[in-house]
Scaffold this motif. Structure first.
Motif, mmCIF file in Angstrom:
data_model
loop_
_atom_site.group_PDB
_atom_site.id
_atom_site.type_symbol
_atom_site.label_atom_id
_atom_site.label_comp_id
_atom_site.label_asym_id
_atom_site.label_seq_id
_atom_site.Cartn_x
_atom_site.Cartn_y
_atom_site.Cartn_z
ATOM 1 N N ALA A 136 4.718 -6.987 9.103
ATOM 2 C CA ALA A 136 5.096 -5.808 9.874
ATOM 3 C C ALA A 136 3.996 -4.757 9.772
ATOM 4 N N LYS A 137 3.282 -4.556 10.855
ATOM 5 C CA LYS A 137 2.329 -3.443 10.990
ATOM 6 C C LYS A 137 1.424 -3.299 9.754
ATOM 7 N N THR A 138 1.281 -2.067 9.259
ATOM 8 C CA THR A 138 0.368 -1.880 8.123
ATOM 9 C C THR A 138 1.000 -2.297 6.792
ATOM 10 N N ALA A 139 2.218 -2.846 6.837
ATOM 11 C CA ALA A 139 2.791 -3.441 5.624
ATOM 12 C C ALA A 139 2.161 -4.805 5.332
ATOM 13 N N ARG A 140 1.304 -5.288 6.228
ATOM 14 C CA ARG A 140 0.597 -6.551 5.991
ATOM 15 C C ARG A 140 -0.335 -6.410 4.789
ATOM 16 N N ASN A 141 -1.073 -5.347 4.760
ATOM 17 C CA ASN A 141 -2.119 -4.988 3.787
ATOM 18 C C ASN A 141 -2.625 -6.119 2.868
ATOM 19 N N PHE A 142 -2.110 -6.244 1.658
ATOM 20 C CA PHE A 142 -2.638 -7.254 0.728
ATOM 21 C C PHE A 142 -1.912 -8.601 0.813
ATOM 22 N N ALA A 163 4.668 0.673 1.742
ATOM 23 C CA ALA A 163 4.564 -0.252 2.876
ATOM 24 C C ALA A 163 4.133 -1.626 2.374
ATOM 25 N N GLY A 164 5.015 -2.603 2.488
ATOM 26 C CA GLY A 164 4.703 -3.949 2.020
ATOM 27 C C GLY A 164 5.087 -4.201 0.575
ATOM 28 N N ALA A 177 -9.706 -6.167 -2.974
ATOM 29 C CA ALA A 177 -9.304 -7.112 -1.928
ATOM 30 C C ALA A 177 -10.187 -8.357 -1.954
ATOM 31 N N GLU A 211 6.433 1.623 7.685
ATOM 32 C CA GLU A 211 5.493 0.496 7.665
ATOM 33 C C GLU A 211 4.303 0.722 8.599
ATOM 34 N N PHE A 231 -3.723 -4.956 13.906
ATOM 35 C CA PHE A 231 -3.453 -4.923 12.465
ATOM 36 C C PHE A 231 -4.210 -6.056 11.802
ATOM 37 N N HIS A 274 -6.273 -6.552 4.135
ATOM 38 C CA HIS A 274 -7.270 -5.735 3.436
ATOM 39 C C HIS A 274 -8.662 -6.356 3.365
ATOM 40 N N PRO A 307 -1.502 -11.295 2.921
ATOM 41 C CA PRO A 307 -2.157 -12.579 3.191
ATOM 42 C C PRO A 307 -3.150 -13.019 2.119
ATOM 43 N N ILE A 308 -3.901 -12.093 1.557
ATOM 44 C CA ILE A 308 -4.887 -12.512 0.541
ATOM 45 C C ILE A 308 -4.207 -12.797 -0.792
ATOM 46 N N PHE A 341 0.914 -1.149 0.000
ATOM 47 C CA PHE A 341 0.000 0.000 0.000
ATOM 48 C C PHE A 341 0.951 1.196 0.000
#
Lengths: 227, 212
Positions: free
Chosen positions: A171-177, A30-31, A107, B66, B83, B86, A179-180, A27
């Motif tokens: 790591a924090k909001t670097a997770r974003n997309f 990040a990530g 997503a 991050e 956390f 999406h 896992p999916i 995002f």
């Protein structure tokens, strides 16, 4: 024995073909898996369809892949940013195709692909330009648009740590997309800041189970700020 | 008449957010609402890139690339934060789990249609982000915007001219002149700024309004 660890980013991106559909995590920055994208540029695959939230930031990562003219089409929610100049230039010149998808639908389309869902009805976008021509249905008095999954040949994602089975934590909001996307590609490649021994990740805290991950590679890089 | 400045507009919204609410503040003017949340209320901020319990901007030198918000600016976490990816984040919206969403807008119609993602100009590169998800993704959707454009044209209109973000999704509009409740039986204007009466407001926005 299962060992998904590969020695280098170059080895990690081996076999990605011209014309592939590639999910790219992140995002903004990040990530964003910068090391994998650099390796993909060096590897040479072209005519790619890229699925990512944005269309590149600055001159690195996805922006560099676009600048190298390897991308035929971008499917994303928010291409236009203050630093998306490589995409902007090619889009205005008619050299790159764009499909804009609302972020939550993007997503869910990726999630649906990973979960084996054939299609789904979503309220997001109903009655707007982005739903034109799409099948709609009213269910229990609410209006929905039919959306289809986005399946991919490859996913390039970034996580904080992984083990040789491919289990990942982020790591924090670097997770974003991450896992999916991991679940939605035939070949999922994760760059991680650190490889840990099997058993070191608490099973209660694993975010992406290794079944979704094909290759893991260590890449030490500082994430450039998105701001 | 004393138009509200941006902080005063944000403070009006903040005053109406109850203790315990889960809230998403859109990019731009709505982010200012976070600076005005009343003391003593526990309000959990959601940012759609994957964080509940978002805290304020970190001190200089403590930014983490991050740990960012939906506007890609550095933020912090508060105790109790979490956390998530999406699909979960947008399930929180689409599934109706968020109590309030505050958004900016180009235009809002009296029927609650929202236009805030695309100017529709032929040379504009379309970019929607989470706007359409946010528009339909909370129990209540508030808009925070100036009442008039720089040219003096009302932004609360009978029908939106800009491409829509969502239909019939906005229930209240906070502006620098007054707050407008969009009800099935018409628009109710309240909290008019000092020096503005309902007749003058009707003329400015060119709408049939009831005083609330």
């Amino acid at each position: 024995m299962i060992d998904k660890i590969v020695p280098t980013p170059e080895a990690a991106v081996e076999g990605i073909r011209d014309g592939a559909t590639v999910l790219v995590g992140g995002f903004g920055t990040a990530g964003m898996p910068f090391a994998l994208l650099d390796a993909l540029i060096a590897q040479g695959a072209t005519d790619l369809t890229i699925v990512s939230n944005n269309a590149g930031n600055g001159d690195a990562g996805l922006a560099a892949l676009i600048a190298a003219r390897r991308v035929r089409k971008v499917i994303c929610s928010f291409p236009r940013q203050h630093d998306s100049w490589h995409f902007d230039r090619q889009y205005r010149a008619g050299e790159i195709e764009l499909e804009v998808v609302p972020q939550g639908n993007l997503a869910e389309r990726i999630r649906a692909a990973g979960a084996g869902i054939g299609a789904f009805f979503t309220p997001t976008g109903y009655g707007t330009l982005l739903a034109e021509g799409k099948e709609t249905r009213t269910i229990d008095g609410r209006d929905y648009v039919l959306e289809y999954p986005i399946r991919a040949d490859v996913a390039l994602i970034k996580a904080r740590a992984g083990d040789r089975h491919g289990n990942l934590v982020y790591a924090k909001t670097a997770r974003n997309f991450g896992p999916i996307m991991a679940s939605a590609a035939a070949l999922t490649i994760a760059q991680v800041s650190e490889v840990v021994p099997l058993g070191a990740l608490d099973p209660e805290c694993v975010v992406t189970p290794g079944i979704f991950v094909s290759r893991v590679v260590v890449a030490h890089e500082a994430t450039p700020p998105s701001w | 008449m004393n138009k509200l400045d941006r902080d005063a507009m944000a403070a009006r919204v903040a005053r109406d957010i109850p203790d315990g609410a889960y809230v998403n503040l859109g990019i731009g003017l709505p982010t200012l609402v976070a600076d005005h949340l009343p003391e003593g209320r526990e309000i959990v901020l959601h940012t759609e890139n994957g964080l509940l319990g978002m805290g304020p901007r970190p001190a200089a030198g403590h930014e983490d690339p991050e740990l960012i918000n939906a506007g890609k600016r550095p933020v912090t976490t508060l105790p109790g934060a979490s956390f998530f990816h999406h699909a979960d984040s947008f399930a929180m919206m689409r599934g109706g789990h968020l109590d309030i969403c505050v958004l900016g807008a180009f235009e809002v119609s009296v029927g609650g249609d929202l236009a805030n993602w695309h100017t529709g100009k032929p040379d504009a590169i379309p970019a929607v982000g989470g706007a359409m998800d946010l528009a339909i993704g909370a129990k209540r959707v508030f808009v925070l915007m100036e009442a008039l454009t720089k040219e003096g044209r009302p932004k609360l209109v009978r029908e939106c001219a800009y491409p829509l973000t969502g239909r019939a999704c906005v229930s209240r509009v906070y502006t620098d002149l007054a707050t407008f409740d969009l009800r099935p039986d018409g628009v109710v204007a309240r909290d008019l700024v000092e020096g503005l009466d309902i007749d003058a407001l009707r003329r400015l926005v060119d709408l049939d309004l009831r005083a609330g």
